[in-house]
Design a protein around this motif. Structure first.
Motif, short mmCIF file in Angstrom:
data_model
loop_
_atom_site.label_atom_id
_atom_site.label_comp_id
_atom_site.label_asym_id
_atom_site.label_seq_id
_atom_site.Cartn_x
_atom_site.Cartn_y
_atom_site.Cartn_z
N ILE A 1 0.86 -1.18 0.00
CA ILE A 1 0.00 0.00 0.00
C ILE A 1 0.90 1.23 0.00
CG2 ILE A 1 -1.67 1.36 1.33
CD1 ILE A 1 -2.76 -1.23 2.50
N PHE A 2 0.60 2.18 -0.87
CA PHE A 2 1.31 3.46 -0.87
C PHE A 2 0.40 4.46 -0.17
CE2 PHE A 2 2.39 0.97 -4.61
CZ PHE A 2 3.77 0.97 -4.58
N GLY A 3 0.90 5.13 0.86
CA GLY A 3 -0.04 5.99 1.56
C GLY A 3 0.60 6.93 2.56
N LEU A 4 -0.28 7.62 3.24
CA LEU A 4 0.12 8.58 4.26
C LEU A 4 -1.07 8.76 5.21
CD1 LEU A 4 2.24 11.70 3.57
CD2 LEU A 4 0.29 11.94 5.08
N PRO A 5 -0.85 8.49 6.52
CA PRO A 5 -2.00 8.51 7.44
C PRO A 5 -2.40 9.92 7.86
CG PRO A 5 -0.01 7.93 8.63
CD PRO A 5 0.40 8.10 7.19
N GLY A 6 -3.56 10.02 8.47
CA GLY A 6 -4.07 11.28 8.99
C GLY A 6 -5.32 10.98 9.79
N GLY A 7 -5.92 12.02 10.31
CA GLY A 7 -7.00 11.91 11.30
C GLY A 7 -8.02 10.82 11.03
N GLY B 1 -2.82 -1.24 -8.28
CA GLY B 1 -2.05 -0.49 -7.29
C GLY B 1 -2.99 0.01 -6.21
N VAL B 2 -2.52 0.05 -4.98
CA VAL B 2 -3.39 0.46 -3.87
C VAL B 2 -2.77 1.67 -3.16
CG1 VAL B 2 -4.50 -0.24 -1.72
CG2 VAL B 2 -4.21 -1.90 -3.57
N ALA B 3 -3.58 2.70 -2.97
CA ALA B 3 -3.15 3.89 -2.25
C ALA B 3 -4.15 4.14 -1.13
CB ALA B 3 -3.10 5.10 -3.19
N MET B 4 -3.63 4.59 0.02
CA MET B 4 -4.52 4.84 1.17
C MET B 4 -4.10 6.16 1.82
SD MET B 4 -5.69 2.30 4.21
CE MET B 4 -4.20 2.13 5.18
N VAL B 5 -5.05 7.06 1.93
CA VAL B 5 -4.76 8.38 2.51
C VAL B 5 -5.96 8.83 3.34
CG1 VAL B 5 -3.25 9.05 0.60
CG2 VAL B 5 -5.68 9.64 0.51
N THR B 6 -5.82 9.96 4.00
CA THR B 6 -6.91 10.41 4.85
C THR B 6 -7.90 11.28 4.07
OG1 THR B 6 -7.42 11.27 7.06
CG2 THR B 6 -5.73 12.45 5.81
N SER B 7 -8.73 12.00 4.81
CA SER B 7 -9.83 12.74 4.20
C SER B 7 -9.36 14.11 3.69
CB SER B 7 -10.92 12.93 5.24
OG SER B 7 -10.40 13.70 6.32
N GLY B 8 -10.28 14.90 3.25
CA GLY B 8 -10.05 16.31 2.96
C GLY B 8 -8.91 16.57 1.99
N PRO B 9 -7.87 17.27 2.45
CA PRO B 9 -6.78 17.65 1.54
C PRO B 9 -6.05 16.43 0.97
CG PRO B 9 -6.17 18.09 3.82
CD PRO B 9 -7.63 17.76 3.82
N ALA B 10 -6.00 15.35 1.74
CA ALA B 10 -5.34 14.14 1.23
C ALA B 10 -6.14 13.58 0.07
CB ALA B 10 -5.23 13.10 2.35
N ALA B 11 -7.45 13.60 0.22
CA ALA B 11 -8.30 13.09 -0.86
C ALA B 11 -8.19 14.00 -2.09
CB ALA B 11 -9.75 13.01 -0.38
N THR B 12 -8.16 15.31 -1.87
CA THR B 12 -8.06 16.20 -3.04
C THR B 12 -6.68 16.06 -3.70
OG1 THR B 12 -7.45 18.10 -1.66
CG2 THR B 12 -9.78 17.86 -2.23
N ASN B 13 -5.64 15.78 -2.89
CA ASN B 13 -4.32 15.55 -3.50
C ASN B 13 -4.31 14.28 -4.34
OD1 ASN B 13 -3.05 17.81 -2.52
ND2 ASN B 13 -2.21 16.79 -0.70
N MET B 14 -5.26 13.43 -4.12
CA MET B 14 -5.34 12.17 -4.87
C MET B 14 -6.09 12.34 -6.19
SD MET B 14 -4.27 9.12 -4.72
CE MET B 14 -3.71 8.89 -3.03
N VAL B 15 -6.70 13.49 -6.39
CA VAL B 15 -7.53 13.66 -7.60
C VAL B 15 -6.68 13.54 -8.87
CG1 VAL B 15 -8.95 15.31 -8.89
CG2 VAL B 15 -9.31 15.02 -6.43
N THR B 16 -5.49 14.12 -8.87
CA THR B 16 -4.66 14.07 -10.08
C THR B 16 -4.28 12.62 -10.44
OG1 THR B 16 -3.85 16.29 -9.68
CG2 THR B 16 -2.53 14.91 -11.14
#
Lengths: 584, 177
Positions: A23-29, A69-84
């Protein structure tokens, strides 16, 4: 026996059961609960420096392995950073599953901290997405996500998981294949081509005097390279491979004409223009291929094989549309051809066509002018040397711009899944994270990222990820101090009025920057240094390497079909333009 | 076909009755640059399914492409294109007309002729409803306009195939990726 798990535990277990190893990712709230059971899981997590990097890494991984491929991130800005990356994967049909955290179900719609409407924002850049509202739904939703991402026309699927859904208890269950199918009554991809259409295609192929196999990324997605080669050799027809299909057919095969399109070579472009039959396999008549559509391949009949029915007739109406999986359809076409040939039918004589094509190839090889001693280094020269010195099976990744086109033009792709780039969306900064993902997927391979100085500055921080996670890649930065492709357009179409394209010749210091990120940095300024630098880079296995090539800013990509113009009006390299009547 | 809009087509779209489905459908129309002329949504006899009746304006884009793109939505189960000659169409309209008490009788008479209903009566206005074919509603609306329409709302049409002949469907029943 019923087993109680939290939603988060169910998520991680479901990913394990789907065969996820990374998993490629970055945790958050909001995604925090999912990161706890990850500690006890065999799944490797790669902690990125920016969520966009996680998305492109997942894409790079999927490109070279064929697995989602699997990516896991948090909500809000992390999700918007995933849009591209999601949009990039959608455009290039990359199987990918993205998991985002979401604010608790009770807070949805309240403008809570780090809340955004992730499923709303990503709806048009995903093949499918879901907001999961109860923990009990997690296993089925995960199974659906992987099924949808990897079947039919592949693409990205996003699952949005509110924090309380991850924390709540659920009763563990694992849906069967038929549970998944029953739960998706509206999803039934067609994989087998229509037998009548396949016969019709075979008949057109036998009748054609000037056939071209127009091969797109769908051939790679369908793992159809072997079938394609068999078909091409059976009918002895020339093959063009689009930017997304480089490597689907070996560049050193005598039938391979290389890349068509805006920066394709003159032979590939012209062979399509003059063809009487385009056997289109997993390609979508992109504007970068067709140029002005109403003057594209005017005399060609079209066989169009694509698993996505919406591609049939979207740009160019096919004479024979075949909806289906490229590999299955090509195999069926081969069978139909063999039957017809065995029954006494003959293929039309294409020898005149082939000698015409050969004439173009001799007349119009890719061309650039070598630099004189003391002059600036040519980017094409660097790529030729890199190509010749790199071990067989090297995976090449690129960003977007001139360096991407030169990479596609000058590399020899002889094996599928050795070329990773952002074709449809044209995402600058794709290269470094995609190369990291590719190296994770194929640790046995040498992975080179070719990047421009503009692209590199968008995502270079992921080299810190590469260093910390011990994922050694190699980066060739073709530094011309410009946003080179934009500069080329301003030179050619805006009367050399250069507006906001000059970056800086000295800043950043790429060598120091590389070293600061734990990589080896090498600077190359003259042709004599090129080979030694590449040899050194190839010899380093324990760290990533960044080689900065200071290249000639005035170099342009040729040939070029200006946007919106006819492929007949391709602009050749100035040294060849006097011979353009040979393209008739 | 009908309504004086020859480029209009009726799509009857069977979808899973789930949150966000309408957003997916309408978002697709917006994203691909297709025009929706009218839209009606409601659950079907199967509570797990909803039917969306979309009247599309295809002067701007070929119908075939709309149908294929819609089919790609995972929640879309079936799409039928309804030929107006072989389907029954109904639409509902509610209108409030400004009319003084002494002329009210004329509007009531008109409504009765069209087999509409009187929903509410005020001193200076009257609210009427009419259901029927879209053409009939057009005619009624035109006549009411002479009195002065204060507010008017139409539902958009709903349609089903006629029973005697099967609805002509341009689309195969199979699903696409």
């Amino acid at each position: 026996m019923t087993e109680k798990l939290t939603g988060a535990q169910a998520l991680i277990r479901a990913l394990e059961l789907e065969g996820v190893d990374t998993i490629f990712g970055l945790p958050g709230g909001c995604i925090l609960p999912a990161y706890d059971p990850l500690l006890d899981s065999p799944i490797r997590h790669i902690l990125v420096r920016h969520e966009q990097g996680a998305g492109h890494m997942a894409e790079g991984y999927a490109h070279v392995t064929g697995r989602p491929g699997v990516a896991m991130v948090t909500s809000g800005p992390a999700a918007t950073n995933m849009v591209t990356p999601l949009c990039d994967a959608y455009m290039d049909s990359i199987p990918m599953v993205c998991i985002t955290g979401q604010v608790p179900t009770t807070a949805i719609g309240t403008d809570a901290f780090q809340e955004c409407d992730t499923v709303g924002i990503t709806r048009s850049v995903t093949k499918h997405n879901e907001l999961i509202m109860t923990a009990d739904d997690i296993p089925l939703m995960v199974r659906q996500a992987f099924h949808i991402a990897t079947t039919g026309r592949p693409g990205p699927v996003l699952l949005d998981l509110p924090k309380d859904v991850l924390q709540n208890q659920m009763t563990w269950h694992w849906p069967t294949d038929s549970d998944v199918e029953d739960s998706l009554p509206g999803y039934r991809p067609t994989t087998k081509g229509h037998p009548r259409m396949i016969k019709e295609a075979a008949r057109l192929i036998l009748e054609s005097k000037q056939p071209v196999l127009y091969v797109g990324g769908g051939v790679l997605k369908a793992r159809a390279a072997d079938a394609l080669r068999e078909l091409a050799e059976l009918i002895d027809a020339p093959v063009v491979t689009t930017l997304m299909a480089r490597g689907a057919f070996p560049d050193d095969h005598p039938l391979c004409l290389g890349m068509p399109g805006m920066h394709g070579n003159a032979t590939a472009i012209t062979a399509m223009q003059k063809s009487d039959l385009l056997i289109t396999l997993g390609a979508r008549f992109d504007d970068r291929i067709t140029g002005r559509v109403n003057s594209f391949a005017p005399d060609a009949k079209i066989i169009h094989v694509d698993i996505d029915p919406a591609e049939q007739g979207k740009v160019r109406r096919p004479d024979v549309p075949i909806v289906g999986d490229c590999r299955l359809v090509i195999e069926e076409i081969i069978k139909a051809l063999r039957d017809m040939l065995a029954g006494g039918e003959k293929q039309a004589d294409i020898s005149a066509w082939k000698s015409r094509v050969s004439g173009w190839r001799e007349q119009f090889p890719l061309h650039y002018t070598q630099s004189e001693p003391g002059d600036a280094l040519k980017p094409q020269y660097c790529l030729e040397k890199l190509r010749d010195a790199s071990p067989e099976g090297t995976i090449l990744c690129s960003g977007v711009g001139q360096h991407q086109m030169w990479s596609s033009q000058y590399w020899k792709f002889n094996e599928p899944y050795t070329w990773v780039n952002s074709g449809g969306l044209g995402t600058m900064g794709f290269s470094v994270p995609a190369a990291i993902g590719a190296k994770v997927g194929r640790p046995d391979r040498t992975v080179w990222a070719v990047d421009g100085d503009g692209c590199f500055q968008m995502t270079a921080q992921e080299l810190v990820t590469a260093s910390v996670e011990r994922i050694p890649i190699k980066v060739a930065v073709l530094n011309n101090s410009y946003l080179g492709m934009v500069r080329q357009w301003q030179e050619m179409f805006y009367e050399e009025r250069y507006s906001e394209v000059y970056l800086s010749p000295e800043l950043p210091d790429f060598v120091k920057w590389a070293e600061a990120m734990g990589c080896v940095g090498i600077r190359v300024e003259s042709p004599e240094e090129v080979e030694a630098a590449i040899e050194k880079a190839n010899s380093i296995d324990d760290r990533s390497v960044v080689v900065e090539f200071r290249v000639d800013a005035g170099e342009k990509v040729f040939p070029m079909v200006p946007a919106g113009q006819s492929n007949d009006d391709v602009i050749l390299h100035p040294a060849q333009s006097s011979q353009r009547e040979f393209l008739r | 076909m009908s309504n004086g809009h020859p480029a209009h087509h009726i799509l009857s779209v069977l979808v899973e009755n789930r949150p966000g489905v309408l957003a997916r459908v309408s978002g697709l129309f917006a994203r691909r640059g297709y025009n929706i002329f009218s839209l009606a949504v409601a659950p079907t006899e199967d509570p797990a399914m909803s039917r969306i009746t979309i009247v599309v304006d295809v002067e701007s884009s070929p119908l075939e492409q709309i149908v294929k793109q819609l089919f790609k939505l995972v929640d879309v189960v079936k799409i039928s294109e309804l030929d107006p000659r072989r389907s029954v169409e109904r639409e509902l309209m509610i209108a409030t007309v400004r009319v003084p008490a002494e002329e009210r009788g004329q509007v009531v008479e008109l409504t009765n002729i069209f087999e509409g209903k009187i929903l509410a009566v005020g001193t200076e206005a009257i609210t009427v409803s009419l259901d029927g074919s879209p053409e009939k509603l057009d005619d009624f609306e035109e006549l009411l306009r002479g009195y002065g329409i204060v507010e008017l709302q139409r539902t958009g049409r709903v349609a089903l195939p006629k029973l005697d002949k099967e609805a002509r469907s341009r689309v195969a029943k199979g699903k696409a990726s």
